[in-house]
Enzyme design. Sequence first.
Site, PDB file in Angstrom:
ATOM      1  N   LYS A 210      44.020  29.025  49.820  1.00 44.25           N
ATOM      2  CA  LYS A 210      43.809  30.481  49.805  1.00 44.25           C
ATOM      3  C   LYS A 210      42.395  30.820  50.315  1.00 44.25           C
ATOM      4  CE  LYS A 210      43.976  34.789  49.040  1.00 44.25           C
ATOM      5  NZ  LYS A 210      44.740  35.719  49.859  1.00 44.25           N
ATOM      6  N   CYS A 266      38.563  41.112  48.974  1.00 50.07           N
ATOM      7  CA  CYS A 266      38.803  39.665  49.095  1.00 50.07           C
ATOM      8  C   CYS A 266      37.809  38.922  49.979  1.00 50.07           C
ATOM      9  CB  CYS A 266      40.218  39.418  49.589  1.00 50.07           C
ATOM     10  SG  CYS A 266      41.454  39.931  48.385  1.00 50.07           S
TER      11      CYS A 266
HETATM   12  P1  NAI Z   1      42.651  44.368  40.633  1.00 46.70           P
HETATM   13  O1  NAI Z   1      41.247  44.526  40.201  1.00 46.70           O
HETATM   14  O2  NAI Z   1      43.309  45.439  41.435  1.00 46.70           O
HETATM   15  O3  NAI Z   1      43.575  44.093  39.362  1.00 46.70           O
HETATM   16  C1  NAI Z   1      43.281  43.182  38.355  1.00 46.70           C
HETATM   17  C2  NAI Z   1      43.809  43.746  37.049  1.00 46.70           C
HETATM   18  O4  NAI Z   1      43.708  42.772  36.034  1.00 46.70           O
HETATM   19  C3  NAI Z   1      43.045  44.968  36.564  1.00 46.70           C
HETATM   20  O5  NAI Z   1      43.922  46.060  36.393  1.00 46.70           O
HETATM   21  C4  NAI Z   1      42.452  44.522  35.225  1.00 46.70           C
HETATM   22  O6  NAI Z   1      42.355  45.562  34.266  1.00 46.70           O
HETATM   23  C5  NAI Z   1      43.432  43.449  34.814  1.00 46.70           C
HETATM   24  N1  NAI Z   1      42.953  42.500  33.817  1.00 46.70           N
HETATM   25  C6  NAI Z   1      41.750  41.889  33.741  1.00 46.70           C
HETATM   26  N2  NAI Z   1      41.714  41.045  32.698  1.00 46.70           N
HETATM   27  C7  NAI Z   1      42.924  41.118  32.092  1.00 46.70           C
HETATM   28  C8  NAI Z   1      43.518  40.469  30.962  1.00 46.70           C
HETATM   29  N3  NAI Z   1      42.854  39.549  30.259  1.00 46.70           N
HETATM   30  N4  NAI Z   1      44.772  40.816  30.625  1.00 46.70           N
HETATM   31  C9  NAI Z   1      45.454  41.724  31.338  1.00 46.70           C
HETATM   32  N5  NAI Z   1      44.951  42.359  32.408  1.00 46.70           N
HETATM   33  C10 NAI Z   1      43.711  42.051  32.795  1.00 46.70           C
HETATM   34  O7  NAI Z   1      42.701  42.986  41.418  1.00 46.70           O
HETATM   35  P2  NAI Z   1      43.671  42.567  42.630  1.00 46.70           P
HETATM   36  O8  NAI Z   1      43.178  43.146  43.894  1.00 46.70           O
HETATM   37  O9  NAI Z   1      45.072  42.780  42.213  1.00 46.70           O
HETATM   38  O10 NAI Z   1      43.378  41.011  42.692  1.00 46.70           O
HETATM   39  C11 NAI Z   1      43.868  40.108  41.709  1.00 46.70           C
HETATM   40  C12 NAI Z   1      43.659  38.696  42.217  1.00 46.70           C
HETATM   41  O11 NAI Z   1      44.452  38.493  43.397  1.00 46.70           O
HETATM   42  C13 NAI Z   1      42.228  38.376  42.638  1.00 46.70           C
HETATM   43  O12 NAI Z   1      41.952  37.054  42.346  1.00 46.70           O
HETATM   44  C14 NAI Z   1      42.249  38.603  44.147  1.00 46.70           C
HETATM   45  O13 NAI Z   1      41.260  37.855  44.806  1.00 46.70           O
HETATM   46  C15 NAI Z   1      43.628  38.099  44.500  1.00 46.70           C
HETATM   47  N6  NAI Z   1      44.198  38.672  45.705  1.00 46.70           N
HETATM   48  C16 NAI Z   1      44.026  39.989  46.004  1.00 46.70           C
HETATM   49  C17 NAI Z   1      44.587  40.526  47.154  1.00 46.70           C
HETATM   50  C18 NAI Z   1      44.386  41.953  47.505  1.00 46.70           C
HETATM   51  O14 NAI Z   1      44.681  42.312  48.650  1.00 46.70           O
HETATM   52  N7  NAI Z   1      43.905  42.809  46.615  1.00 46.70           N
HETATM   53  C19 NAI Z   1      45.391  39.693  48.070  1.00 46.70           C
HETATM   54  C20 NAI Z   1      45.551  38.339  47.621  1.00 46.70           C
HETATM   55  C21 NAI Z   1      44.955  37.856  46.498  1.00 46.70           C
END
Ligand code: NAI
Length: 441
Positions: A210, A266
Site C-alpha cells: 500500500k 493519503c
Molecule cells: P477518516 O478520518 O475519514 O475516518 C476514520 C474514522 O475512524 C473517523 O470517523 C474516526 O472518528 C474513526 N475512529 C477513530 N478511532 C476509532 C475507534 N477506536 N473506533 C471507531 N472509530 C474510530 O479516514 P479515512 O480517509 O477513511 O482513512 C482510513 C484509513 O484508510 C487510513 O489509514 C487511510 O490512510 C486509509 N486509506 C484512505 C483512503 C482515502 O482515500 N481516504 C484510501 C485508501 C486508504
Amino acid sequence: MKIAMIGTGYVGLVTGTCFAETGNDVICVDVNAEKINKLKDGHIPIYEPGLADMVKSNVKKGNLSFTTNIEEALQKVNICFIAVGTPMGEDGSADLQYVLSAARDIGRYMTQDTYVVDKSTVPVGTGEKVRQVIAEELAKRNSKLQFDIISNPEFLKEGNACADFMTPDRVIIGSEQPDSIETMKELYEPFIRSREVFIIMDVKSAELAKYAANAMLATKISFINEIANISERVGADVNKVRRGIGSDSRIGYSFINPGCGYGGSCFPKDVQALIKTSSEYGYEAELLQSVEKVNYAQKHILAQKVQNIFGSNLAGKTFAIWGLAFKPGTDDMRAAPSIELIKTLVGNGASIKAYDPKAMKIAQQYYLKDFDNIIYSKNKYDALYEADALILVTEWKEFQSPDFMEIKGRLKGNYIIDGRNQYKEKILEKFGLAYIQMGVK
Ligand code: NAI
C-alpha cells in the site's frame, strides 16, 4: 456474512456500504457520535458520487446500520474490519493510536472466532502489534476465542470511491492462513472480474504494498512537476514534453499531469510514514525525501506566480479561486494545495472569492475558518466579479470548458493562472486573456 466496520470515514463507510450492497449484514461503528447520528438520520457526512443512494437503500433493506457502541457492533460478528485513520504523527510516522485502540476494543468485546481485517494504511509490523493487543485483551478475560489478522489495504480513490471498490484493479489479501484467504475471497467474489484480481501475500508485504503504491504515484507527480519547473526555465512546454514521454508505453500518461502539488489525506502522510519506517530500519529513503521536498515547493508555486505578476504586497487585490478540494470529485480538503495558496495570498493582504462545487462548506467550517477575507460564491462566474485574476486550483469538470467571454467580462484584470494546465493558450489569447500555466514560460 456478518461484518463490523470499525471507523466510518471515507474508507469505512464506502467499504461497509459496498459489502452491504452485496447482501452482507454490516454494522459500521465510529467514536464520532455526530457522524453516527447524522448517518442514522439519513445524512451522509462526506460527498462521494453514488454513496448516498447506496447507504439509504441498504439501511432500508436492513443490511447496513450504524452505532457508536463497539460492544453492540461486535455481537455475533465473524469479520471485523479496522478502517480508522492513521494520521501523520509529529515525527512523520503513522500515528497508530486509533488502530491499536480499535484492536483493544476487538479483544475486549469480540463474541466469537473472528477474522480481523486491517484496511487502514499501516506501517509494516502493525499487523503483529494488533495481534498482540487483541491477544492481551483476550487473556485478561480468560477467553479462548480465536482470531486471525489479515492485511487488506484499500486502493479506492476519493471522488470515484464506490466505483473503485465495486470494480477493483486488485484485491490484496495479506495472510498465510488458507481459511482466512478463502473467507476474504468469498467476501470479495461479487466485485471481481477474474480470480487474478486477488493477489495473495504475507501480511508484511501487503502492508508495504500500500505504501509503495502511494509512494510511486507521489513520485510520478513530483517528477513531472520537476520537469515542469525545468521546462519553464529552459523555455520548453511541459504539455508537449508530457505527450512526448507518456506515449512510451513503459511510462504511460497517468499521473504525469503537471500541477500545483499533491495533497489529500493519503500521499503526504504515507510518503512521510514510509520515509520514517525506512529510517527506523536503518535505510535513508533519499528518493522519497526528494519527492516530498519537491511537493512542498510545488504547493507554493501558484502563490509565487501571483506575486511575480502583482508584486509581493497584495493589499487591495482580489483573486478568484476555482477549486478548494484537494482533487475533483470530493469535498475532502485535507492537505489541499488551495490552503497554502490562500494562506499566502491573504497573508500578503489579498481578498479571495472562492468557488468549489462541493468543498465550500467544509472549507468555511474547518480548513479556512481562520480567514476573514474570503467570500464563498454561488457559482464559478460569481467568483470572478472585480477579481484581478482567476486562479484555477482544482480541475473539476465544470471548469474544463468555461465561457471565456463570461470570464473576460466579469474579471477586472485579465489573468488566468492555471495550476492544472486545463486550457489552450491560443484560445485564451482570442479573448484577450493572459494565460499563465505550469511548466510553460
Ligand atoms: P477518516 O478520518 O475519514 O475516518 C476514520 C474514522 O475512524 C473517523 O470517523 C474516526 O472518528 C474513526 N475512529 C477513530 N478511532 C476509532 C475507534 N477506536 N473506533 C471507531 N472509530 C474510530 O479516514 P479515512 O480517509 O477513511 O482513512 C482510513 C484509513 O484508510 C487510513 O489509514 C487511510 O490512510 C486509509 N486509506 C484512505 C483512503 C482515502 O482515500 N481516504 C484510501 C485508501 C486508504
